[in-house]
Design a protein around this motif. Structure first.
Motif, PDB file in Angstrom:
ATOM      1  N   THR A  81       0.959  -1.127  -0.059  1.00 23.55           N
ATOM      2  CA  THR A  81       0.085   0.176   0.133  1.00 23.55           C
ATOM      3  C   THR A  81       1.029   1.187   0.032  1.00 23.55           C
ATOM      4  OG1 THR A  81      -1.986  -1.231   1.199  1.00 23.55           O
ATOM      5  CG2 THR A  81      -1.812   1.114   1.314  1.00 23.55           C
ATOM      6  N   MET A  82       0.599   2.154  -0.899  1.00 23.22           N
ATOM      7  CA  MET A  82       1.286   3.393  -0.953  1.00 23.22           C
ATOM      8  C   MET A  82       0.456   4.649  -0.871  1.00 23.22           C
ATOM      9  SD  MET A  82       3.433   2.373  -4.213  1.00 23.22           S
ATOM     10  CE  MET A  82       1.944   2.410  -5.254  1.00 23.22           C
ATOM     11  N   ARG A  83       0.934   5.775  -0.081  1.00 17.91           N
ATOM     12  CA  ARG A  83       0.121   6.972   0.165  1.00 17.91           C
ATOM     13  C   ARG A  83       0.757   8.030  -0.479  1.00 17.91           C
ATOM     14  NH1 ARG A  83       0.139   3.663   4.362  1.00 17.91           N
ATOM     15  NH2 ARG A  83      -1.791   2.971   5.142  1.00 17.91           N
ATOM     16  N   ASN A  84      -0.095   8.819  -1.081  1.00 15.42           N
ATOM     17  CA  ASN A  84       0.355  10.208  -1.676  1.00 15.42           C
ATOM     18  C   ASN A  84      -0.524  11.343  -1.174  1.00 15.42           C
ATOM     19  OD1 ASN A  84       1.564  12.092  -3.151  1.00 15.42           O
ATOM     20  ND2 ASN A  84       1.238  11.249  -5.276  1.00 15.42           N
ATOM     21  N   GLY A  85      -0.244  11.954  -0.190  1.00 16.83           N
ATOM     22  CA  GLY A  85      -1.453  12.913   0.159  1.00 16.83           C
ATOM     23  C   GLY A  85      -2.501  12.132   0.768  1.00 16.83           C
ATOM     24  N   ARG A  86      -3.607  12.417   0.178  1.00  9.94           N
ATOM     25  CA  ARG A  86      -4.936  11.619   0.685  1.00  9.94           C
ATOM     26  C   ARG A  86      -5.150  10.377  -0.276  1.00  9.94           C
ATOM     27  NH1 ARG A  86      -9.287  16.246   1.022  1.00  9.94           N
ATOM     28  NH2 ARG A  86      -9.645  16.158   3.291  1.00  9.94           N
ATOM     29  N   MET A  87      -4.371  10.306  -1.253  1.00  4.59           N
ATOM     30  CA  MET A  87      -4.590   8.960  -2.341  1.00  4.59           C
ATOM     31  C   MET A  87      -3.852   7.897  -1.535  1.00  4.59           C
ATOM     32  SD  MET A  87      -6.640  10.127  -4.734  1.00  4.59           S
ATOM     33  CE  MET A  87      -6.383   9.043  -5.682  1.00  4.59           C
ATOM     34  N   THR A  88      -4.475   6.900  -1.683  1.00  6.57           N
ATOM     35  CA  THR A  88      -3.833   5.623  -1.178  1.00  6.57           C
ATOM     36  C   THR A  88      -4.139   4.399  -2.582  1.00  6.57           C
ATOM     37  OG1 THR A  88      -4.447   5.561   0.860  1.00  6.57           O
ATOM     38  CG2 THR A  88      -3.972   3.588   0.259  1.00  6.57           C
ATOM     39  N   SER A  89      -2.871   3.906  -2.830  1.00  6.96           N
ATOM     40  CA  SER A  89      -3.067   3.007  -3.962  1.00  6.96           C
ATOM     41  C   SER A  89      -2.133   1.475  -3.684  1.00  6.96           C
ATOM     42  CB  SER A  89      -2.502   3.599  -5.212  1.00  6.96           C
ATOM     43  OG  SER A  89      -1.066   4.135  -5.100  1.00  6.96           O
ATOM     44  N   ARG A  91       0.161  -1.430  -5.068  1.00  6.14           N
ATOM     45  CA  ARG A  91       1.060  -2.313  -6.494  1.00  6.14           C
ATOM     46  C   ARG A  91       1.631  -3.566  -6.091  1.00  6.14           C
ATOM     47  NH1 ARG A  91       7.116  -1.324  -6.208  1.00  6.14           N
ATOM     48  NH2 ARG A  91       7.672  -0.771  -4.029  1.00  6.14           N
TER      49      ARG A  91
END
Length: 159
Positions: A81-89, A91
């Motif tokens: 799980t990766m977080r970029n600000g409020r976005m989570t995705s 890979r």
């Protein structure tokens, strides 16, 4: 005729050499990799993937975790799980390095397992077997406690 050992230093050295030779095979054998606190959270929507978690601990040498399989799933993938600000995705991960005496933590919100095509007979309170496959041919299988969607193993995953 009386036998005498005139050289006690030589006798001690011989005994020490023998003791060392007997213990060398145990020293050269690497400790086993371990998997603890394995658990699987079933999906909220049937047909969607489940999530798996565990702690993998290395021993004397670095290893590479190539894949994980489950006895009651068609396919298992390692994900992060990766977080970029409020976005989570998420890979997929092809492999993971396990340092000598290090750990790989599969945990909610971080690295985890995605289990696709779970057998419908798998229910909360049951178990499934996760098998961790390493690049050197090592395979470690552990029972994983199964919990319902939204539930937590509470740190008490199967050992």
């Amino acid at each position: 005729m009386k036998r005498t050992d005139a050289n006690p230093v030589a006798r001690t050295a011989t005994l020490l050499g023998l003791a060392t030779a007997l213990t060398l095979p145990a020293c050269g054998r690497p400790d086993e990799v371990t998997v603890d606190k394995a658990w699987v959270r079933l999906p909220a929507v049937p047909g969607r993937p489940a999530a798996g978690y565990a702690i993998v601990r290395g021993r004397d040498r670095p290893m590479t975790l190539l894949r994980v399989s489950a006895d009651t799933a068609i396919r298992t993938e390692m994900h992060e799980t990766m977080r970029n600000g409020r976005m989570t995705s998420m890979r997929p991960l092809d492999s993971l390095s396990l340092p000598a005496r290090g750990e790989i933590d599969f945990e909610p919100g971080g690295r985890h397992l995605m289990l696709f095509g779970i057998n419908p007979s798998v229910k909360p309170g049951g178990t499934m077997v996760l098998t961790f496959n390493f690049g050197d041919g090592t395979r470690v299988s552990r029972k994983a406690m199964v919990v319902a969607a939204g539930d937590d193993a509470g740190g008490n995953g199967a050992k």
